[in-house]
Design an enzyme around this catalytic site. Structure first.
Site, PDB file in Angstrom:
ATOM      1  N   ASN A   1      41.385 -63.997 -45.345  1.00  0.00           N
ATOM      2  CA  ASN A   1      41.804 -62.982 -44.468  1.00  0.00           C
ATOM      3  C   ASN A   1      41.044 -63.271 -43.371  1.00  0.00           C
ATOM      4  OD1 ASN A   1      42.822 -60.625 -43.359  1.00  0.00           O
ATOM      5  ND2 ASN A   1      40.898 -59.067 -43.325  1.00  0.00           N
TER       6      ASN A   1
ATOM      7  N   GLU B   1      36.085 -54.713 -51.840  1.00  0.00           N
ATOM      8  CA  GLU B   1      35.374 -54.289 -51.023  1.00  0.00           C
ATOM      9  C   GLU B   1      36.252 -54.920 -49.492  1.00  0.00           C
ATOM     10  OE1 GLU B   1      31.778 -52.037 -49.283  1.00  0.00           O
ATOM     11  OE2 GLU B   1      31.152 -53.098 -51.318  1.00  0.00           O
TER      12      GLU B   1
ATOM     13  N   ASN C   1      49.485 -65.639 -36.211  1.00  0.00           N
ATOM     14  CA  ASN C   1      48.538 -66.028 -37.038  1.00  0.00           C
ATOM     15  C   ASN C   1      49.088 -67.458 -37.885  1.00  0.00           C
ATOM     16  OD1 ASN C   1      45.630 -65.251 -36.285  1.00  0.00           O
ATOM     17  ND2 ASN C   1      46.479 -63.799 -36.247  1.00  0.00           N
TER      18      ASN C   1
ATOM     19  N   HIS D   1      39.927 -61.369 -39.891  1.00  0.00           N
ATOM     20  CA  HIS D   1      39.650 -59.498 -39.356  1.00  0.00           C
ATOM     21  C   HIS D   1      38.705 -59.871 -38.179  1.00  0.00           C
ATOM     22  CE1 HIS D   1      38.657 -55.697 -39.447  1.00  0.00           C
ATOM     23  NE2 HIS D   1      37.275 -56.079 -39.139  1.00  0.00           N
TER      24      HIS D   1
ATOM     25  N   MET E   1      49.036 -55.392 -43.428  1.00  0.00           N
ATOM     26  CA  MET E   1      48.810 -54.613 -43.027  1.00  0.00           C
ATOM     27  C   MET E   1      48.365 -53.631 -44.428  1.00  0.00           C
ATOM     28  SD  MET E   1      47.291 -54.770 -40.846  1.00  0.00           S
ATOM     29  CE  MET E   1      47.063 -53.344 -39.707  1.00  0.00           C
TER      30      MET E   1
ATOM     31  N   ASP F   1      37.142 -56.252 -46.277  1.00  0.00           N
ATOM     32  CA  ASP F   1      36.426 -56.715 -45.038  1.00  0.00           C
ATOM     33  C   ASP F   1      35.099 -57.187 -45.152  1.00  0.00           C
ATOM     34  OD1 ASP F   1      38.738 -56.642 -43.918  1.00  0.00           O
ATOM     35  OD2 ASP F   1      38.231 -54.634 -43.046  1.00  0.00           O
TER      36      ASP F   1
ATOM     37  N   ARG G   1      51.206 -49.200 -55.563  1.00  0.00           N
ATOM     38  CA  ARG G   1      50.374 -50.282 -55.011  1.00  0.00           C
ATOM     39  C   ARG G   1      50.460 -51.753 -56.448  1.00  0.00           C
ATOM     40  NH1 ARG G   1      47.507 -50.092 -51.184  1.00  0.00           N
ATOM     41  NH2 ARG G   1      46.978 -48.303 -51.018  1.00  0.00           N
TER      42      ARG G   1
ATOM     43  N   SER H   1      36.131 -63.637 -38.033  1.00  0.00           N
ATOM     44  CA  SER H   1      35.576 -64.377 -38.819  1.00  0.00           C
ATOM     45  C   SER H   1      36.877 -63.438 -39.931  1.00  0.00           C
ATOM     46  CB  SER H   1      35.105 -62.991 -39.483  1.00  0.00           C
ATOM     47  OG  SER H   1      34.033 -62.151 -38.608  1.00  0.00           O
TER      48      SER H   1
ATOM     49  N   GLU I   1      43.372 -65.182 -29.339  1.00  0.00           N
ATOM     50  CA  GLU I   1      43.560 -66.812 -29.188  1.00  0.00           C
ATOM     51  C   GLU I   1      42.263 -67.333 -29.904  1.00  0.00           C
ATOM     52  OE1 GLU I   1      42.768 -67.027 -25.053  1.00  0.00           O
ATOM     53  OE2 GLU I   1      44.703 -66.238 -24.595  1.00  0.00           O
ATOM     54  N   ALA I   2      40.977 -67.167 -29.764  1.00  0.00           N
ATOM     55  CA  ALA I   2      39.923 -67.360 -30.983  1.00  0.00           C
ATOM     56  C   ALA I   2      40.768 -67.665 -32.906  1.00  0.00           C
ATOM     57  CB  ALA I   2      39.212 -66.854 -31.164  1.00  0.00           C
ATOM     58  N   GLU I   3      41.381 -66.506 -33.111  1.00  0.00           N
ATOM     59  CA  GLU I   3      41.474 -66.671 -34.275  1.00  0.00           C
ATOM     60  C   GLU I   3      42.669 -67.763 -34.125  1.00  0.00           C
ATOM     61  OE1 GLU I   3      43.259 -62.576 -35.545  1.00  0.00           O
ATOM     62  OE2 GLU I   3      42.478 -61.789 -34.048  1.00  0.00           O
TER      63      GLU I   3
ATOM     64  N   GLY J   1      52.841 -61.556 -36.296  1.00  0.00           N
ATOM     65  CA  GLY J   1      53.167 -63.347 -37.259  1.00  0.00           C
ATOM     66  C   GLY J   1      51.945 -64.269 -36.336  1.00  0.00           C
TER      67      GLY J   1
HETATM   68  C1  GRF Z   1      45.130 -60.452 -36.042  1.00  0.00           C
HETATM   69  O1  GRF Z   1      44.403 -60.029 -34.855  1.00  0.00           O
HETATM   70  C2  GRF Z   1      44.939 -59.714 -37.320  1.00  0.00           C
HETATM   71  O2  GRF Z   1      43.115 -60.270 -36.667  1.00  0.00           O
HETATM   72  C3  GRF Z   1      44.215 -58.977 -38.045  1.00  0.00           C
HETATM   73  O3  GRF Z   1      45.680 -57.992 -37.871  1.00  0.00           O
HETATM   74  C4  GRF Z   1      46.504 -58.681 -36.044  1.00  0.00           C
HETATM   75  C5  GRF Z   1      47.439 -59.915 -36.698  1.00  0.00           C
HETATM   76  O4  GRF Z   1      48.000 -60.290 -35.518  1.00  0.00           O
HETATM   77  N1  GRF Z   1      43.832 -58.804 -39.444  1.00  0.00           N
HETATM   78  P1  GRF Z   1      49.566 -61.288 -36.106  1.00  0.00           P
HETATM   79  O5  GRF Z   1      50.398 -60.685 -37.161  1.00  0.00           O
HETATM   80  O6  GRF Z   1      49.006 -62.583 -37.316  1.00  0.00           O
HETATM   81  O7  GRF Z   1      50.053 -61.411 -34.531  1.00  0.00           O
END
Ligand code: GRF
Length: 203
Positions: free
Chosen positions: A110, A146, A17, A112, A93, A148, A68, A139, A175-177, A15
């Protein structure tokens, strides 16, 4: 100005992000979104502990043994209960069912860890290095049926260094995310907020 957009963050793991989205908002409460729920298909996800510590409501349900569709119906119900308007997947995931994606069309973002459309799916950093790419990156995109493949809203490039392995590249991309996702979510929430019908208008 209309109310801030109510966001649920969906996670399956650490978590980081989600934390970045929350911190960005905490630094400036006037942002266009507020996180009203962190939800997970993994009750032991570390990010749920982090969210609770931040005072954010959490919900989790193990997906094992459920179809699902059944899991997503339970998720949908809790999102409605919290009046969620926008969903931010952050390391979630689990594939979403077509009915869920359809219902929430234009309302699921999302992050990615690649420069889409390159390297959809898993092992993105390894594949970027193996392909000899000059840059990796991340991104933020809208989620469509579909995997990503939805429209990209924002990207950040990270140079791949000769000494990089997947782990070192992943660390710099992460870090960029953490910089990219909050700003992109805020910008998207701003457009929803501007276009939201005001109270009293018919919907
Ligand atoms: C990140 O790399 C994100 O881009 C991918 O899953 C990872 C999640 O990391 N979809 P976190 O749980 O946010 O630390």
């Amino acid at each position: 100005m209309a109310e801030q957009v109510r966001v649920a963050v969906l996670i399956s793991g650490r978590g980081s992000n989600m934390l970045a989205l929350s911190e960005y908002k905490r630094r400036d409460p006037d942002r266009n979104y507020e996180i009203v729920l962190v939800a997970s298909n993994v009750p032991a996800a570390r990010g749920l502990v982090v969210a609770k510590r931040l005072g954010i409501r959490t919900w989790s349900k193990p997906h094992q043994g459920l179809s699902r569709e059944a899991f997503d119906a339970a998720l949908d119900a809790v999102l409605l209960e919290h009046k969620v308007e926008l969903i931010a997947l952050a390391g979630y995931m689990r594939l979403l069912s077509p009915a869920f994606v359809d219902k929430w069309e234009g309302r699921i973002l999302n992050i990615h860890p690649s420069l889409l459309p390159l390297h959809k799916g898993l092992d993105t950093h390894q594949r970027a290095i193996m392909a000899g790419d000059a840059h990796g990156g991340c991104s933020v995109h809208l989620v469509t049926a579909e995997l990503d493949s939805g429209p990209v809203l924002a990207q950040a490039q990270v140079r791949i260094l000769p000494r990089d392995d997947p782990a070192s590249l992943a660390a710099r991309v992460l870090e960029a995310e953490h910089r990219l996702y909050p700003a992109a979510l805020d910008a998207y929430a701003a457009t929803l907020r501007e276009n939201r019908p005001s109270v009293g208008s018919s919907r």
